[in-house]
Design a protein around this motif. Structure first.
Motif, mmCIF file in Angstrom:
data_model
loop_
_atom_site.group_PDB
_atom_site.id
_atom_site.type_symbol
_atom_site.label_atom_id
_atom_site.label_comp_id
_atom_site.label_asym_id
_atom_site.label_seq_id
_atom_site.Cartn_x
_atom_site.Cartn_y
_atom_site.Cartn_z
ATOM 1 N N ASP A 156 87.103 -44.969 44.562
ATOM 2 C CA ASP A 156 87.943 -45.546 44.261
ATOM 3 C C ASP A 156 88.918 -43.959 44.406
ATOM 4 O O ASP A 156 90.362 -44.767 44.068
ATOM 5 N N LYS A 163 85.601 -53.291 34.148
ATOM 6 C CA LYS A 163 85.417 -53.503 36.582
ATOM 7 C C LYS A 163 87.176 -52.595 36.539
ATOM 8 O O LYS A 163 87.647 -53.258 37.668
ATOM 9 N N ARG A 164 87.785 -51.614 35.584
ATOM 10 C CA ARG A 164 89.097 -51.197 36.106
ATOM 11 C C ARG A 164 88.707 -50.570 37.434
ATOM 12 O O ARG A 164 89.415 -50.382 38.046
ATOM 13 N N HIS A 165 87.801 -49.883 37.161
ATOM 14 C CA HIS A 165 87.945 -48.783 38.607
ATOM 15 C C HIS A 165 87.033 -49.985 39.928
ATOM 16 O O HIS A 165 86.170 -51.329 40.468
ATOM 17 N N THR A 166 87.827 -49.885 41.456
ATOM 18 C CA THR A 166 87.561 -51.250 41.884
ATOM 19 C C THR A 166 86.175 -50.244 42.865
ATOM 20 O O THR A 166 85.928 -51.113 44.228
ATOM 21 N N SER A 208 80.655 -50.621 40.698
ATOM 22 C CA SER A 208 81.771 -50.184 40.727
ATOM 23 C C SER A 208 82.076 -50.530 38.701
ATOM 24 O O SER A 208 83.693 -50.396 38.133
ATOM 25 N N SER A 235 85.944 -42.602 39.886
ATOM 26 C CA SER A 235 85.077 -43.055 41.240
ATOM 27 C C SER A 235 85.463 -42.802 42.582
ATOM 28 O O SER A 235 86.306 -42.495 42.461
#
Length: 449
Positions: free
Chosen positions: A258, A233-236, A214, A256
């Motif tokens: 996400d 870590k902005r994408h989960t 991630s 992502s």
């Protein structure tokens, strides 16, 4: 002034094996050439003796080469030029400039190699173009090469290198010289699969990577790669698509599992400029070859979408990117997508007449529940896409997930608010989908009503 948008299918091609990558050639002399890559996991039968284990899985692929020709309304525009059986293909990218006079196609394979093919006129084939294997380089034992990118995204040929990510979490940078490909640097970048890597096209000493941990990371090749220049870590969930904007310096698009498309200013990676929910894991992102604010997204479980990033990239940013058009005629995971540098010759449509019918989504009588898991094209974890009787069910029949976000207000006409894009606009695109092994050629028209 109102604007209208329309997509229209031009041709469908059965690739026989699961299709996951498609790329138009960006070299001007070969803009009509299209490559498509496939990936198929073949599971070996269980051996009769207990304890002997299973026959190892085989990952096979096929590389298709097509040429686009406009010869009339009754003639299919894509003609197959060549097919080559290969290891399973995870990614395809053409070098943006000719190398020693010829276009070059790079391929990331399940055998852990970067393979390069040159495009040339085939002898004895009446001048038909064909691909010839030029060179290859392994990026490591017992790993899959997952993605690649060329350093030539702005059409500059002074520095021709290839970056590759792999299933062991490593990134490799390879130089292309007279002796072929040579690995100049390699490092462990992510804890799990490194799904994607991409150059900054404006400063090719800068490299980005995304992984199944991630994390989105940046690397400066001049400083060595013992530690990243940033970690976001902005994408989960796993980061699986990255592309630098070749028209606007510092702008980066990422996607992502996400289901978010984020736009970034590379000078400040603490927060994205924009966040857009697209309703499906974002496997590939492609900026338009000439219009800097158009972004094509392959959204796995939620089809293909063309996003308008004009307001998001404007002063202050912050705005989500509205969807200008969606292509929904695939019946399986949306993986490969690319814009052509060519444009259709026909004028924009004035009516919906001639549009293909929507896909049939009626459930057959007696179909049981579906068992679906999110997966990557490496088949690292199994996906079941069938009914209780073991019959294949198209992706469009899967139980619906959460509803997509409410539609954004209609975007302004392209060409307004400082955008130099004129109307009408027509584009030629190719997309491919996985389990139904289909390649689609389609056009998008956008015009004022």
């Amino acid at each position: 002034m109102a604007c209208k948008s329309r997509t229209r299918n031009l041709q469908v091609w059965d690739t026989e094996l699961s299709a996951d990558a498609v790329e138009w050639c960006p070299v001007p002399a070969a803009h009509s050439v299209l490559a498509c890559g496939t990936y198929q996991l073949q599971k070996g039968p269980e051996l009769p003796q207990a304890g002997d284990g299973d026959v190892p899985h085989q990952r096979i692929g096929r590389l298709y080469l097509f040429e686009y020709r406009q010869e009339g309304p009754l003639t299919p525009p894509l003609t197959e030029l060549q097919r080559i059986d290969t290891p399973a293909i995870l990614d395809l990218k053409w070098c943006h400039v000719a190398v020693s006079g010829d276009p070059v196609l790079g391929m990331a394979t399940a055998s852990g190699e970067v393979q390069l093919y040159t495009l040339s006129d085939g002898p004895g084939q009446q001048g038909k173009r064909c691909l010839k294997e030029q060179t290859s380089q392994s990026v490591g034992p017992e790993c899959l090469a997952l993605s690649l990118d060329w350093s030539t995204g702005r059409g500059e040929s002074s520095d021709v290198r290839v970056a590759c990510s792999d299933s062991s979490g490593c990134i490799s940078v390879l130089s292309l010289g007279g002796a072929g490909l040579e690995t100049t640097s390699q490092w462990k970048a992510h804890d799990f699969e490194a799904w994607i890597t991409a150059f900054s096209y404006w400063d090719t000493q800068l490299l980005y990577s995304g992984g199944d941990d991630s994390k989105l990371k940046g690397w400066d090749l001049r400083m060595g790669c013992s530690s990243p220049t940033f970690t976001s870590k902005r994408h989960t969930m796993g980061v699986c698509s990255i592309q630098s904007n070749p028209h606007q310096e510092h702008i980066l698009a990422t996607g992502s599992y996400d289901e978010q498309v984020l736009l970034w200013d590379g000078r400040s990676m603490r927060q994205p400029l924009s966040e857009t929910a697209v309703g499906g894991g974002v496997w590939r992102l492609k900026w338009h070859p000439t219009h800097p604010h158009l972004l094509l997204a392959a959204c796995m479980h939620n089809d293909f979408h063309i996003l308008d990033c004009h307001n998001a990239l404007g002063v202050g940013g912050g705005a989500a990117c509205p969807t200008l058009a969606s292509y929904i005629l695939h019946n399986s995971l949306a993986y490969g997508a690319d814009w052509s540098h060519l444009t259709p010759d026909q004028p924009p449509p004035g009516s919906p007449e001639g549009s293909p019918p929507p896909p049939d989504t009626s459930l057959a009588e007696g179909v049981g529940h579906l068992r679906i898991q999110y997966e990557s094209p490496t088949a690292s974890f199994d996906t079941s896409l069938e009914d209780d009787a073991g019959r294949y069910i198209p992706e469009g029949l899967a139980p619906a997930g959460p509803p997509p976000p409410a539609a954004a207000p209609p975007p302004p006409a392209l060409g307004q608010a400082g955008d130099a894009t004129p109307l009408p606009l027509s584009a030629l695109l190719a997309t491919c989908s996985f389990y139904d092994h289909m390649l689609h050629l389609w056009r998008w028209d956008y015009w004022t009503a």
